[in-house]
Scaffold this motif. Structure first.
Motif, short mmCIF file in Angstrom:
data_model
loop_
_atom_site.label_atom_id
_atom_site.label_comp_id
_atom_site.label_asym_id
_atom_site.label_seq_id
_atom_site.Cartn_x
_atom_site.Cartn_y
_atom_site.Cartn_z
N ASN A 1 0.81 -1.22 0.00
CA ASN A 1 0.00 0.00 0.00
C ASN A 1 0.85 1.27 0.00
O ASN A 1 0.31 2.37 0.07
CB ASN A 1 -0.96 0.01 1.18
CG ASN A 1 -0.26 0.16 2.51
OD1 ASN A 1 0.97 0.15 2.61
ND2 ASN A 1 -1.04 0.29 3.57
N GLY A 2 2.16 1.14 -0.06
CA GLY A 2 3.05 2.29 -0.10
C GLY A 2 3.42 2.85 1.26
O GLY A 2 4.11 3.87 1.34
N ALA A 3 3.00 2.21 2.34
CA ALA A 3 3.33 2.68 3.69
C ALA A 3 4.84 2.67 3.90
O ALA A 3 5.57 1.88 3.29
CB ALA A 3 2.64 1.81 4.74
N THR A 4 5.29 3.52 4.80
CA THR A 4 6.71 3.60 5.14
C THR A 4 7.16 2.31 5.81
O THR A 4 6.47 1.78 6.67
CB THR A 4 6.95 4.78 6.11
OG1 THR A 4 6.52 5.97 5.45
CG2 THR A 4 8.41 4.90 6.49
N VAL A 5 8.33 1.81 5.41
CA VAL A 5 8.91 0.63 6.07
C VAL A 5 9.68 1.14 7.28
O VAL A 5 10.79 1.67 7.15
CB VAL A 5 9.84 -0.15 5.11
CG1 VAL A 5 10.49 -1.33 5.84
CG2 VAL A 5 9.07 -0.61 3.88
N ASP A 6 9.07 0.99 8.46
CA ASP A 6 9.68 1.49 9.69
C ASP A 6 9.85 0.40 10.73
O ASP A 6 10.24 0.66 11.87
CB ASP A 6 8.85 2.64 10.27
CG ASP A 6 7.38 2.28 10.45
OD1 ASP A 6 7.01 1.11 10.22
OD2 ASP A 6 6.60 3.17 10.82
N PHE A 7 9.59 -0.85 10.34
CA PHE A 7 9.66 -1.97 11.27
C PHE A 7 9.75 -3.25 10.45
O PHE A 7 9.04 -3.41 9.46
CB PHE A 7 8.38 -1.99 12.13
CG PHE A 7 8.28 -3.16 13.06
CD1 PHE A 7 8.91 -3.13 14.29
CD2 PHE A 7 7.53 -4.27 12.72
CE1 PHE A 7 8.81 -4.20 15.17
CE2 PHE A 7 7.42 -5.35 13.59
CZ PHE A 7 8.06 -5.31 14.81
N THR A 8 10.67 -4.14 10.82
CA THR A 8 10.73 -5.49 10.22
C THR A 8 11.08 -6.48 11.32
O THR A 8 11.75 -6.14 12.30
CB THR A 8 11.79 -5.60 9.10
OG1 THR A 8 13.06 -5.28 9.63
CG2 THR A 8 11.46 -4.69 7.93
N VAL A 9 10.62 -7.71 11.15
CA VAL A 9 10.95 -8.77 12.10
C VAL A 9 11.00 -10.10 11.33
O VAL A 9 10.02 -10.80 11.19
CB VAL A 9 9.98 -8.80 13.31
CG1 VAL A 9 8.54 -8.98 12.88
CG2 VAL A 9 10.38 -9.86 14.32
N TRP A 10 12.17 -10.39 10.80
CA TRP A 10 12.37 -11.59 9.99
C TRP A 10 12.59 -12.81 10.86
O TRP A 10 13.37 -12.77 11.80
CB TRP A 10 13.58 -11.42 9.07
CG TRP A 10 13.37 -10.40 7.99
CD1 TRP A 10 13.85 -9.12 7.98
CD2 TRP A 10 12.63 -10.57 6.78
NE1 TRP A 10 13.46 -8.49 6.83
CE2 TRP A 10 12.71 -9.35 6.07
CE3 TRP A 10 11.91 -11.62 6.23
CZ2 TRP A 10 12.09 -9.16 4.84
CZ3 TRP A 10 11.31 -11.43 5.00
CH2 TRP A 10 11.39 -10.23 4.31
N ALA A 11 11.94 -13.90 10.52
CA ALA A 11 12.20 -15.19 11.16
C ALA A 11 13.46 -15.79 10.55
O ALA A 11 14.30 -16.33 11.23
CB ALA A 11 11.03 -16.15 10.97
N GLU A 12 13.56 -15.67 9.25
CA GLU A 12 14.71 -16.18 8.50
C GLU A 12 14.75 -15.45 7.18
O GLU A 12 13.74 -15.05 6.65
CB GLU A 12 14.58 -17.69 8.27
CG GLU A 12 13.31 -18.07 7.52
CD GLU A 12 13.11 -19.56 7.38
OE1 GLU A 12 13.08 -20.03 6.25
OE2 GLU A 12 12.99 -20.23 8.41
N ARG A 13 15.92 -15.25 6.67
CA ARG A 13 16.06 -14.63 5.36
C ARG A 13 16.98 -15.51 4.54
O ARG A 13 18.13 -15.70 4.88
CB ARG A 13 16.69 -13.24 5.46
CG ARG A 13 15.84 -12.14 5.99
CD ARG A 13 14.89 -11.46 5.02
NE ARG A 13 15.28 -11.26 3.65
CZ ARG A 13 15.92 -10.21 3.18
NH1 ARG A 13 16.33 -9.25 3.96
NH2 ARG A 13 16.18 -10.10 1.90
N VAL A 14 16.46 -16.06 3.48
CA VAL A 14 17.24 -16.85 2.55
C VAL A 14 17.21 -16.08 1.23
O VAL A 14 16.14 -15.77 0.72
CB VAL A 14 16.63 -18.26 2.36
CG1 VAL A 14 17.40 -19.04 1.33
CG2 VAL A 14 16.57 -18.99 3.69
N ASP A 15 18.37 -15.73 0.73
CA ASP A 15 18.42 -14.96 -0.51
C ASP A 15 17.94 -15.84 -1.66
O ASP A 15 18.69 -16.62 -2.22
CB ASP A 15 19.84 -14.45 -0.75
CG ASP A 15 19.89 -13.41 -1.85
OD1 ASP A 15 18.81 -12.86 -2.19
OD2 ASP A 15 20.98 -13.14 -2.35
#
Length: 140
Positions: free
Chosen positions: A92-106
C-alpha cells in the motif's frame, strides 16, 4: 474528542465494508480473509471488502502481537520485493519502519512475505503463488 472521531470513522468505514467483522487496534481496522489464496488474490480480496483495505502492514511489536494473537496462523502480509529484488516495500506504499524476519534466505524466486505463527509472528519469504490465508487492514 479523538476517540469519538475514531468511532465515527469506524462506523463510516464499516457501513461501506460489506458485512465483514472488523476489529480496531489503535488507528486501524483488521479482518480475516476467507480461504487460502495466492498473495495477489489475497490483495484483490481485501480491496473487494473495502476500497481502502489492503493486506496488513505492521509497524511495531505491539501491532505484531495484536495481529499474531488475532489470527494465530500463517498469513500473507503486504510486505514484498516484487518490483525490485531485495528492496522490500509495503504493497500500500506505507513507510517501512519496522521489520521482524524469522529467517532470510536470498532466494530471487520468493518475492512475497507471510507472517509465520511458528515464529511468534516473525516474517518469512515465500513464493507469491503459494496459497495461504490472509488478513486485511484499513488505516483510519
Amino acid at each position: 474528542m479523538k476517540s469519538s472521531l475514531l468511532f465515527t470513522a469506524f462506523l463510516a468505514l464499516i457501513s461501506g465494508a460489506h458485512s465483514t467483522d472488523w476489529v480496531q487496534y489503535e488507528n486501524s481496522l483488521y479482518t480475516a480473509g476467507s480461504g487460502n489464496v495466492t498473495w495477489s488474490d489475497a490483495r484483490a480480496a481485501c480491496r473487494k471488502l473495502h476500497p481502502r483495505a489492503d493486506l496488513i502492514t505492521i509497524h511495531s511489536y505491539g501491532e505484531l502481537d495484536f495481529v499474531a494473537g488475532m489470527f494465530g496462523e500463517d498469513i500473507w502480509i503486504g510486505f514484498n520485493d516484487i518490483e525490485t529484488e531485495d528492496r522490500y516495500v509495503w504493497a500500500n506504499g506505507a513507510t517501512v519502519d519496522f521489520t521482524v524476519w524469522a529467517e532470510r534466505v536470498d532466494n530471487t524466486a520468493k518475492n512475497c512475505v507471510h507472517m509465520d505463527s511458528g515464529y511468534s509472528g516473525a516474517w518469512v519469504e515465500d513464493y507469491c503463488s503459494n496459497s495461504l490465508t490472509f488478513a486485511c487492514k484499513i488505516e483510519l
